[in-house]
Design an enzyme around this catalytic site. Sequence first.
Site, PDB file in Angstrom:
ATOM      1  N   GLY A   1      67.118  75.177  18.271  1.00  0.00           N
ATOM      2  CA  GLY A   1      65.908  75.112  17.444  1.00  0.00           C
ATOM      3  C   GLY A   1      64.724  74.670  18.278  1.00  0.00           C
TER       4      GLY A   1
ATOM      5  N   SER B   1      68.412  62.424  10.429  1.00  0.00           N
ATOM      6  CA  SER B   1      67.217  62.234   9.592  1.00  0.00           C
ATOM      7  C   SER B   1      67.307  60.882   8.905  1.00  0.00           C
ATOM      8  CB  SER B   1      67.163  63.341   8.532  1.00  0.00           C
ATOM      9  OG  SER B   1      66.127  63.114   7.610  1.00  0.00           O
TER      10      SER B   1
ATOM     11  N   TYR C   1      70.536  69.545   2.048  1.00  0.00           N
ATOM     12  CA  TYR C   1      69.993  68.981   3.293  1.00  0.00           C
ATOM     13  C   TYR C   1      70.539  67.564   3.510  1.00  0.00           C
ATOM     14  CZ  TYR C   1      66.397  67.618   6.726  1.00  0.00           C
ATOM     15  OH  TYR C   1      65.733  67.194   7.852  1.00  0.00           O
TER      16      TYR C   1
ATOM     17  N   LYS D   1      72.743  66.064   6.626  1.00  0.00           N
ATOM     18  CA  LYS D   1      72.234  65.025   7.529  1.00  0.00           C
ATOM     19  C   LYS D   1      73.128  63.780   7.501  1.00  0.00           C
ATOM     20  CE  LYS D   1      68.937  67.426   9.265  1.00  0.00           C
ATOM     21  NZ  LYS D   1      68.857  67.745  10.686  1.00  0.00           N
TER      22      LYS D   1
HETATM   23  N1  LIG Z   1      59.926  67.365  10.279  1.00  0.00           N
HETATM   24  C1  LIG Z   1      60.519  66.314   9.749  1.00  0.00           C
HETATM   25  O1  LIG Z   1      59.886  65.528   9.023  1.00  0.00           O
HETATM   26  C2  LIG Z   1      61.971  66.043  10.021  1.00  0.00           C
HETATM   27  C3  LIG Z   1      62.496  64.824   9.594  1.00  0.00           C
HETATM   28  C4  LIG Z   1      63.835  64.553   9.843  1.00  0.00           C
HETATM   29  C5  LIG Z   1      64.637  65.461  10.504  1.00  0.00           C
HETATM   30  N2  LIG Z   1      64.094  66.649  10.896  1.00  0.00           N
HETATM   31  C6  LIG Z   1      64.983  67.575  11.596  1.00  0.00           C
HETATM   32  O2  LIG Z   1      64.402  67.936  12.829  1.00  0.00           O
HETATM   33  C7  LIG Z   1      64.937  69.192  13.248  1.00  0.00           C
HETATM   34  C8  LIG Z   1      63.785  70.079  13.671  1.00  0.00           C
HETATM   35  O3  LIG Z   1      62.974  70.359  12.538  1.00  0.00           O
HETATM   36  P1  LIG Z   1      61.382  70.573  12.624  1.00  0.00           P
HETATM   37  O4  LIG Z   1      60.760  69.636  11.657  1.00  0.00           O
HETATM   38  O5  LIG Z   1      60.951  70.581  14.027  1.00  0.00           O
HETATM   39  O6  LIG Z   1      61.276  72.015  11.947  1.00  0.00           O
HETATM   40  P2  LIG Z   1      60.912  73.459  12.558  1.00  0.00           P
HETATM   41  O7  LIG Z   1      61.138  74.414  11.453  1.00  0.00           O
HETATM   42  O8  LIG Z   1      59.587  73.408  13.203  1.00  0.00           O
HETATM   43  O9  LIG Z   1      62.011  73.651  13.674  1.00  0.00           O
HETATM   44  C9  LIG Z   1      63.350  73.962  13.374  1.00  0.00           C
HETATM   45  C10 LIG Z   1      63.799  75.004  14.352  1.00  0.00           C
HETATM   46  O10 LIG Z   1      65.189  75.306  14.120  1.00  0.00           O
HETATM   47  C11 LIG Z   1      65.323  76.694  14.201  1.00  0.00           C
HETATM   48  N3  LIG Z   1      66.494  77.187  13.503  1.00  0.00           N
HETATM   49  C12 LIG Z   1      66.689  77.246  12.157  1.00  0.00           C
HETATM   50  N4  LIG Z   1      67.849  77.830  11.887  1.00  0.00           N
HETATM   51  C13 LIG Z   1      68.402  78.153  13.085  1.00  0.00           C
HETATM   52  C14 LIG Z   1      69.597  78.801  13.456  1.00  0.00           C
HETATM   53  N5  LIG Z   1      70.470  79.240  12.521  1.00  0.00           N
HETATM   54  N6  LIG Z   1      69.868  78.977  14.765  1.00  0.00           N
HETATM   55  C15 LIG Z   1      68.986  78.558  15.706  1.00  0.00           C
HETATM   56  N7  LIG Z   1      67.834  77.947  15.417  1.00  0.00           N
HETATM   57  C16 LIG Z   1      67.549  77.754  14.108  1.00  0.00           C
HETATM   58  C17 LIG Z   1      64.048  77.234  13.575  1.00  0.00           C
HETATM   59  O11 LIG Z   1      63.824  78.606  13.851  1.00  0.00           O
HETATM   60  C18 LIG Z   1      63.011  76.310  14.180  1.00  0.00           C
HETATM   61  O12 LIG Z   1      62.517  76.769  15.422  1.00  0.00           O
HETATM   62  C19 LIG Z   1      65.737  69.728  12.060  1.00  0.00           C
HETATM   63  O13 LIG Z   1      67.105  69.473  12.271  1.00  0.00           O
HETATM   64  C20 LIG Z   1      65.218  68.896  10.910  1.00  0.00           C
HETATM   65  O14 LIG Z   1      66.155  68.789   9.867  1.00  0.00           O
HETATM   66  C21 LIG Z   1      62.787  66.952  10.676  1.00  0.00           C
END
Ligand SMILES: NC(=O)c1ccc[n+]([C@@H]2O[C@H](COP(=O)([O-])OP(=O)(O)OC[C@H]3O[C@@H](n4cnc5c(N)ncnc54)[C@H](O)[C@@H]3O)[C@@H](O)[C@H]2O)c1
Length: 262
Positions: free
Chosen positions: A14, A134, A147, A151
Site C-alpha cells: 500500500g 490502528s 475494519y 485491526k
Molecule cells: N488514515 C488514518 O487515519 C489511518 C488511521 C489508522 C490506520 N490507518 C491504516 O493505515 C494504512 C494506510 O492507510 P492510508 O490512510 O494511508 O490510506 P490510503 O488509502 O491513502 O492508502 C492505502 C493504500 O493501500 C492500498 N491498498 C488497498 N488495498 C490493497 C490491496 N488489496 N493490495 C495492495 N494495496 C492495497 C491502496 O491502494 C492505497 O495505496 C491502512 O492500513 C489503514 O487502515 C490509517
Amino acid sequence: MGFDFRGKTAVVTGGANGIGLAMARALAAGGAAVWIWDLARERPAEAGAAFGARGVVVDVAERASIDAALAASGAPDVLMVNAGTVTFASLSETTAEDWNRTLAVNLSGAFHTIQAAAGLMKPRRAGAIVITASTNSFDGESDLIAYNATKAGLLGILRTAANELGPYGIRVNAVCPGLIRTRLTRAHFAQSAVIKDYFRHIPLGRGGEPEEVANAAAFLASDLASFITGAALVVDGGQLAAKFGVWNDERAEFVADRWRLK
Ligand SMILES: NC(=O)c1ccc[n+]([C@@H]2O[C@H](COP(=O)([O-])OP(=O)(O)OC[C@H]3O[C@@H](n4cnc5c(N)ncnc54)[C@H](O)[C@@H]3O)[C@@H](O)[C@H]2O)c1
C-alpha cells in the site's frame, strides 16, 4: 530525523499513497532500496519513480501476486505491512461482500505478506517487520465493524509473529495511528465542524500527518529499536490516553484545523 537503512531492501505494501508513501519516502531517504507494492490503479511504479523507489503491481488479497513480487525483490530486510481498506457501514448494514473484502485485504493480506516474506527472511537471521494497525485495534468506533475486527486481529498476528520470528532475529512491531490526514480520511477532514468535535478528544488538539506515522514506523524498523519486538506503538496525539475531551470553548479556540489555548 534521519535513519540509516543503507544496504537494506525494503518493501512497503500500500505504498503508493498516504501513510505507505510516507514510509517509502522515509526508508528511501535513509538509503534503502525500496519496493512499493500497490494495486494497478494506483500506479505504484509512477509513485516510486519520484524518489528512486521501484513499484510493483500487487493485490495483497492474492497470494500469487505477493509471491511474484517477492521473487522480483528477493528477501526484504524491512517489511512494512501497511495496505488497508475501509468501508463505513453499521453492524446491520455491512454486506457479506464488504466484510469479506475488508478481511481479505487487511487481515488475510497481512498474514500472507508476512508468511511469504518471513520464509525468505528467516535464513538471513535478521529483519524487521512493521504492521500498520490502528487505534481501532483497541476501540469499537461505530460503522467500522469489519475494519475494527481486522485491526484488532492484526495485534494477534503481531504478537504471534514476534514470538515465532524472534529466534530468527526478525523483529515484528506495529504502529497504531489515530486520525491521519490521507485520502482514507478525506471525508472527515473536509468537514471542519466534524474534526473540531473529534479533535476535542485529542490532547495535542489536531489530526496527524502521514510523515508522523512514517517516522514512528521507520524507528521501529531501524537498528535503533534493536531490542523492541511485539510492541504496538500508538501514534494518535494522545487520543487513547484521554478518556474525556480536554479542549473546550472557554479556554481554547479552533483555528486552521487545530485546537490551541487562548
Ligand atoms: N488514515 C488514518 O487515519 C489511518 C488511521 C489508522 C490506520 N490507518 C491504516 O493505515 C494504512 C494506510 O492507510 P492510508 O490512510 O494511508 O490510506 P490510503 O488509502 O491513502 O492508502 C492505502 C493504500 O493501500 C492500498 N491498498 C488497498 N488495498 C490493497 C490491496 N488489496 N493490495 C495492495 N494495496 C492495497 C491502496 O491502494 C492505497 O495505496 C491502512 O492500513 C489503514 O487502515 C490509517
